[in-house]
Each structure stands twice: as structure tokens, then as C-alpha cells.
Enzyme design. Sequence first.
Site, PDB file in Angstrom:
ATOM      1  N   CYS A   2       0.828  -1.197   0.000  1.00 10.47           N
ATOM      2  CA  CYS A   2       0.000   0.000   0.000  1.00 10.47           C
ATOM      3  C   CYS A   2       0.869   1.257   0.000  1.00 10.47           C
ATOM      4  CB  CYS A   2      -0.949   0.082   1.191  1.00 10.47           C
ATOM      5  SG  CYS A   2      -2.036  -1.322   1.337  1.00 10.47           S
ATOM      6  N   ARG A  27       3.801  -0.201  -4.853  1.00  9.78           N
ATOM      7  CA  ARG A  27       3.600  -0.706  -3.495  1.00  9.78           C
ATOM      8  C   ARG A  27       2.327  -1.540  -3.365  1.00  9.78           C
ATOM      9  NH1 ARG A  27       6.823   2.046   0.068  1.00  9.78           N
ATOM     10  NH2 ARG A  27       5.524   1.332   1.790  1.00  9.78           N
ATOM     11  N   TRP A  74      -2.649  -2.893  -1.635  1.00  8.40           N
ATOM     12  CA  TRP A  74      -2.253  -4.298  -1.772  1.00  8.40           C
ATOM     13  C   TRP A  74      -3.051  -5.021  -0.692  1.00  8.40           C
ATOM     14  CZ3 TRP A  74       0.144  -8.187   1.109  1.00  8.40           C
ATOM     15  CH2 TRP A  74       0.694  -9.256   0.377  1.00  8.40           C
ATOM     16  N   ASN A 100      -1.673   2.449   5.688  1.00  2.50           N
ATOM     17  CA  ASN A 100      -0.764   1.408   5.190  1.00  2.50           C
ATOM     18  C   ASN A 100      -0.273   0.636   6.404  1.00  2.50           C
ATOM     19  OD1 ASN A 100       1.237  -0.148   3.954  1.00  2.50           O
ATOM     20  ND2 ASN A 100       2.747   1.487   4.093  1.00  2.50           N
ATOM     21  N   GLY A 101      -0.476  -0.683   6.395  1.00  2.00           N
ATOM     22  CA  GLY A 101      -0.045  -1.502   7.524  1.00  2.00           C
ATOM     23  C   GLY A 101      -1.113  -2.526   7.846  1.00  2.00           C
ATOM     24  N   GLU A 477      18.851 -16.353  -7.259  1.00  2.00           N
ATOM     25  CA  GLU A 477      18.337 -15.048  -7.693  1.00  2.00           C
ATOM     26  C   GLU A 477      17.784 -15.126  -9.120  1.00  2.00           C
ATOM     27  OE1 GLU A 477      17.434 -12.537  -6.294  1.00  2.00           O
ATOM     28  OE2 GLU A 477      17.446 -10.913  -7.767  1.00  2.00           O
ATOM     29  N   LYS A 481      13.952 -14.199  -9.972  1.00  2.00           N
ATOM     30  CA  LYS A 481      13.665 -13.130 -10.942  1.00  2.00           C
ATOM     31  C   LYS A 481      12.725 -13.640 -12.019  1.00  2.00           C
ATOM     32  CE  LYS A 481      14.611 -10.435  -9.667  1.00  2.00           C
ATOM     33  NZ  LYS A 481      14.981  -9.661  -8.549  1.00  2.00           N
ATOM     34  N   GLU A 484       9.055 -14.545 -10.629  1.00  2.00           N
ATOM     35  CA  GLU A 484       8.208 -13.460 -10.139  1.00  2.00           C
ATOM     36  C   GLU A 484       7.648 -12.600 -11.257  1.00  2.00           C
ATOM     37  OE1 GLU A 484      11.723 -10.528  -8.391  1.00  2.00           O
ATOM     38  OE2 GLU A 484       9.741 -10.320  -7.552  1.00  2.00           O
ATOM     39  N   HIS A 500      19.271 -36.254  -6.418  1.00  2.00           N
ATOM     40  CA  HIS A 500      18.592 -36.692  -5.192  1.00  2.00           C
ATOM     41  C   HIS A 500      17.084 -36.470  -5.264  1.00  2.00           C
ATOM     42  CE1 HIS A 500      22.391 -37.618  -3.338  1.00  2.00           C
ATOM     43  NE2 HIS A 500      22.851 -36.428  -3.692  1.00  2.00           N
ATOM     44  N   LYS A 634       6.217  -4.026  -3.944  1.00  2.00           N
ATOM     45  CA  LYS A 634       7.643  -3.742  -3.845  1.00  2.00           C
ATOM     46  C   LYS A 634       8.137  -3.836  -2.407  1.00  2.00           C
ATOM     47  CE  LYS A 634      11.571  -2.064  -5.452  1.00  2.00           C
ATOM     48  NZ  LYS A 634      12.380  -3.057  -6.175  1.00  2.00           N
TER      49      LYS A 634
HETATM   50  O1  M6R Z   1      13.054  -4.103   0.407  1.00  2.00           O
HETATM   51  P1  M6R Z   1      13.714  -5.428   0.674  1.00  2.00           P
HETATM   52  O2  M6R Z   1      15.030  -5.553  -0.005  1.00  2.00           O
HETATM   53  O3  M6R Z   1      13.814  -5.742   2.138  1.00  2.00           O
HETATM   54  O4  M6R Z   1      12.744  -6.491   0.027  1.00  2.00           O
HETATM   55  C1  M6R Z   1      12.998  -7.865   0.174  1.00  2.00           C
HETATM   56  C2  M6R Z   1      12.202  -8.666  -0.822  1.00  2.00           C
HETATM   57  O5  M6R Z   1      10.832  -8.449  -0.655  1.00  2.00           O
HETATM   58  C3  M6R Z   1      12.583  -8.310  -2.273  1.00  2.00           C
HETATM   59  O6  M6R Z   1      13.950  -8.504  -2.498  1.00  2.00           O
HETATM   60  C4  M6R Z   1      11.786  -9.186  -3.256  1.00  2.00           C
HETATM   61  O7  M6R Z   1      12.158 -10.508  -3.138  1.00  2.00           O
HETATM   62  C5  M6R Z   1      11.975  -8.667  -4.679  1.00  2.00           C
HETATM   63  N1  M6R Z   1      10.715  -8.385  -5.271  1.00  2.00           N
HETATM   64  C6  M6R Z   1      12.624  -9.644  -5.583  1.00  2.00           C
HETATM   65  O8  M6R Z   1      12.788  -9.104  -6.862  1.00  2.00           O
END
Ligand code: M6R
Length: 639
Positions: A2, A27, A74, A100-101, A477, A481, A484, A500, A634
Site C-alpha cells: 500500500c 507498493r 495491496w 498502510n499496515g 536469484e 527473478k 516473479e 537426489h 515492492k
Molecule cells: O526491500 P527489501 O530488499 O527488504 O525487500 C525484500 C524482498 O521483498 C525483495 O527482495 C523481493 O524478493 C523482490 N521483489 C525480488 O525481486
Amino acid sequence: MCGIIGYVGKENAVPIIIEGLKKLEYRGYDSAGLAVYTGGNFNVVKRKGRLSVLESEIGLRPTSGHIGIGHTRWATHGEPSNENSHPHLGRRGLIAIVHNGIIENYRQLRDELAGKGIEFTSQTDSEVIAQLAEYYYKGDIVDTTIKVVSRLEGSYALGIMCIDEPDTLIAIKKDSPLIVGVSGHGHFIASDVPAILKHTNRVYYMNDKELAILREGSVRFCNIDREPFRKPLETITWSLDSAEKGGYPHFMLKEIMEQPAVLRSTIMSATGAGANRPVIDSLDITGFNKIVITACGSAYNAGMVARNVFERLCKVPVEVELASEFRYKDAILDARSLVILVSQSGETADTIAALREARAKGATTLSIVNVVGSTIAKEADLCIYTAAGPEIAVATTKAFSTQLILLYVLAIEFASRLGRLPPGVAQVLIDEIKGLPDKVAHILEQVDSIQRYASKSVGYKSIFFIGRNIDYAIALEGSLKLKEISYIHSEAYAGGELKHGTISLIEEDTLVVAISNCARLYDKIMSNVEQVISRGAKVLLIGDCHSGAPGVGQDGEHDSEHGGGHGSGHGADLSTDLSAELDAEPDSRLSHIALPQTDELFSPSLTVVALQLFAYFVAANKGLDIDKPRNLAKSVTVE
Ligand code: M6R
């Protein structure tokens, strides 16, 4: 999770709020809304769906006002719907709020208010704030706000307007981000800097339970005992351009392309006389007997890479923990523990909780954060900043890459101070890091071949990423990437682990991305490659794949025996055309992206760029909403 924005001033609040919400949409984007004070009432417009739906609605029925609040959601409590969108009003329409929260005790509060005959119009936790505010309201909105927050458990950043004080915007936060911006024409509240950067770069960073009272000509602060205080007004160095797409189709591609520049800035900040240097210098590494790195998502993956670098250079064991697990595991920590928190936003709820847990146990906490003034930056004992600039795309790219740089520099610094590096090696390694931005730029010059390969990869049912040691860490990673933003099923495995169990998933429509930068493990990963090819998979091999790449030997010395003089190995050097092998064999079982040569320990910084481009172009070829992937946000400020 949010985004909120509010404005009070001389200008029409509506376009300011809409523009701000566009910058905050990363957000959360399942619904959006705004409320402005107009004609003696609050005009509330809120719509399920993307911000464009709200914009169209406002286009049909224009509204205006000099004070207003807006929200992009969100969903946590209550499905995305018009009713559950913010702002929320109390039942008499006297008070409007955006939140937000998460209000953890909202059921109890809701039951309590329902028992007094108050009816709710949404399923959200947030509406209790508006209803509670109206229930307590006796003509003083500051008093009311203080009473309300004394009843709330959980996290909140709040923007509050009251019909009786149409020149006053109230803001307060706990465990969710909030800034106050100051400009010549009016004042702002916002979840994040880009929302207001067009109007001002002068901000106050709000701390928990500080209350801000904004009017057209003033910003005042008080605590929850109504004692006034002053705060320092800070100047943001981020440029407006850095928060715009700059001609790219997506923020993600723009942010990938910005990497050479932000890597240079981050390297400068951590070496020589850079701004992060005094912080690094102030840490007495010799006093610690344990290092823990904790973070979430990609930031956790940066920690996984860093563990290899720290352990190899410093010869100390390093634990890497998911912050969401760490916070509940009753970690064994004491005053001799160093806990490193990594976070782009500095507001990730699980990472904040891990930080507080570490502090409570007496550990020294060092954070690596991108957003200045964020909670993790402020609450950690020490903080060093990545110089990535604003990152808007939900999928992190440049922030991740700058996190790696700071972790490398820390590892070299610690190894050096612990006496684990022979004379001169620290400087050799730092020089190698300084060469990374040019090598990244070289990869970026040759996106076309990766794009072509990615366009042929959209049909795979599953894409696996494999690697060994540090290559496995960066495979994590690459897989995150891809999944997502492309929604293709993907997993990362240590190459040796395939046999395994996972190998049973390998079939004709499987792609395996194999990463190979560890010269000493080249034969091992190639035997994994053969195993999956013989079971029908296609393989994309990424890296300085041929044996002879330079590296730090097992004895911790910089190993010129292993091809270690920089630029002296058999892998691709800067003049290599990365595309050659990829284009030469587009439909063969095994394709190859060569990378410029670097030390094995820093190879993830190059590998990840190829992986980011691959993920980006797969998603782009599927026509997906890359900057705002479904179900994600985000900044994950809720648990
Ligand atoms: O703001 P942060 O780095 O703490 O966020 C951590 C994760 O939410 C963030 O890295 C998330 O995995 C990304 N969307 C990945 O691309």
C-alpha cells in the site's frame, strides 16, 4: 504494501495525489482511491483495479480541493473491491483516513464498535481506524488521533482529515514508512520519496508515534503527549529523472541498464573517502565470533552470495537466515555477534523484526539499505547505503547488484583486518571490484542475443537454474527473478542435488540454466548438464564457463595458479562477443552465454545481469505487466 499520499496547500490536490499514486503504485495495485475536501464535504472516489480505473472515473466526474489523501492498495484484509479500497470514512463522514499496515487487533475493535451500533461498510482492518476516530472525536482531531493510536496494535502509516478542520492534514506512523515533504506551495505526506519528488526534495522522516500536523503554511510535530518538538529537514539527493522511465518500456529494463552507473557510485561510497567508509571503519570486526546475514527475497539471495565471499576470504563461518524464520527461531546471539540486515526498502516487516530480535539479544547490527531514513537504516546500530537510487520495478535489479558490492567490500575489509589476506591482495580484490561496472556495461551492450534466446523460451513449462557453490547462490536469484515476473515455474538447485530427486522433473519441455564460473567445479557442473540433456532438457550455460577462470584458492590466497591474474584466464574477456555462441546454435540442446572474466567471487555481479535480462525478456515476450507482477508489492511492510 500500500502507498499513501496526502497534500494540503495552494494547488489542486487531485492531480498531485494521482501523480503521487502513480509513483507509489509499485507498493500495491489492486485498487486505488482518494478523498478531497470540497464544498463542505469529503468527496471520496475509489475503485477496484489499477490506478487508471480511478483516473478514468475522475475524468468522468472531475473533483478538486486544496486538501486530500490518496491510497493505492495491496489487499491483506478483505478482497480487492470498491468498498475495501481506501480512503475510509467514519459513519458520519466526519473523518477520512488512508492506512498502510495491518491492525492486528482489528477484530476486537470492530466487535467493540459493532456492539455500540456502528456499522461497517468494508471487510478491512483499516476501516476500524476511521470508525474509532469518529467514535472518539469531540472536536479536536489531534486528541482523537492520539486516542485512536493508543488502541491500535500492529503497524500503521496514517493520513487523516477531519471535516471540521479542512485546512489540517494529520499524519502518524508505527512500523510503516511515512515522510513529510515541504514545498513552496504546500506540504505532503507520502509512503516514499518518488511520490513527491516532482514538488520537493525537502523531507522530514517520521519516526514511530510522532504526530505531524500539516497546514498550507506550516508543518508542526508533537509526540503522543502533545509535546511539540522540532525535526531536522533533510534534502533528498535522488533526481526526478531517476524516478521516471526515461524512454524505456519498463522501469525494470531501465533499472537493469542503470547498473554500471549505480555500481560505480556504490563502489565509490565504500572505498576511498566515500560516505560509507567511516561506518565501515568504525566497526571492530575482531570483536565478533559470529556473523549472521538476514534478509528476505532477493536481499536474502545477496546474503547467500556473500556467505561464499566472507567464508572464503575471512575464514569465519557465516550464517544466512531468512528474516521471516530468523525472527522466530530464538537465534543464538550475544554481544559478540554481528548481524547484517540487507534491505532495499529498509521497511520489510520481517527484516525489521529480525533486526529488533538481534538488538534485543545484544548483537551489533549493521544494515545495508537503499532508502535513506527508512526504519532499518535508522534502527540498526550502523547503516551503509547502496547508491542505487529509487528502484520502482517490483523485481529488484540494481539494488540487488549494489547490495552485492557492499557485501564484497565488507568481506574484503574484514578479511584484511583479521589478517587473513596476504599483503596487497585486498587492493587487488578492490581493483577487481572497480572493474565490474565496465564489464556489466559490456554485457548490457549485447542484450539482443539474450532477447532472442528469451523469446524462444516462453513456452517452457519449467525452468531450472543450477550451479555449484557461489554459482548456486546466484542461481537462486535467477530463478526468483524469472518466476516473479514471467509466472513460469522455476526452481534453483545446487547442481549436485539434482540426482537426489529433482532430476525426475526433467523432461522435453524443461529448460535448465546452468551457471558456471567456478573453474574448479567446471567438470562437475558439465556432468550435471550432460545428465539433464540426456533426459530431454535444453540447457543454457551462462558464465565464464571454460576451466581456467581466476579465483581465490582454497587456501584463501588470491590464486594466480588457478588462472588468477585478472584477465589471464581462458574465459571470455572484455572483447568477447557474448552473442556469438548463443546465435550460432539457437536450437541446439546446449547454448552458451559467455561473460567477461572476473574473480570467481565477484562473478555473481556479472551472471546476475544476464539472468535479469533473460527473465525480463521472457516476461516481455509474454506481454506481462513486468513492473507490477500479480500478487506482489515492492515493499512488504506486513508479515
Ligand atoms: O526491500 P527489501 O530488499 O527488504 O525487500 C525484500 C524482498 O521483498 C525483495 O527482495 C523481493 O524478493 C523482490 N521483489 C525480488 O525481486
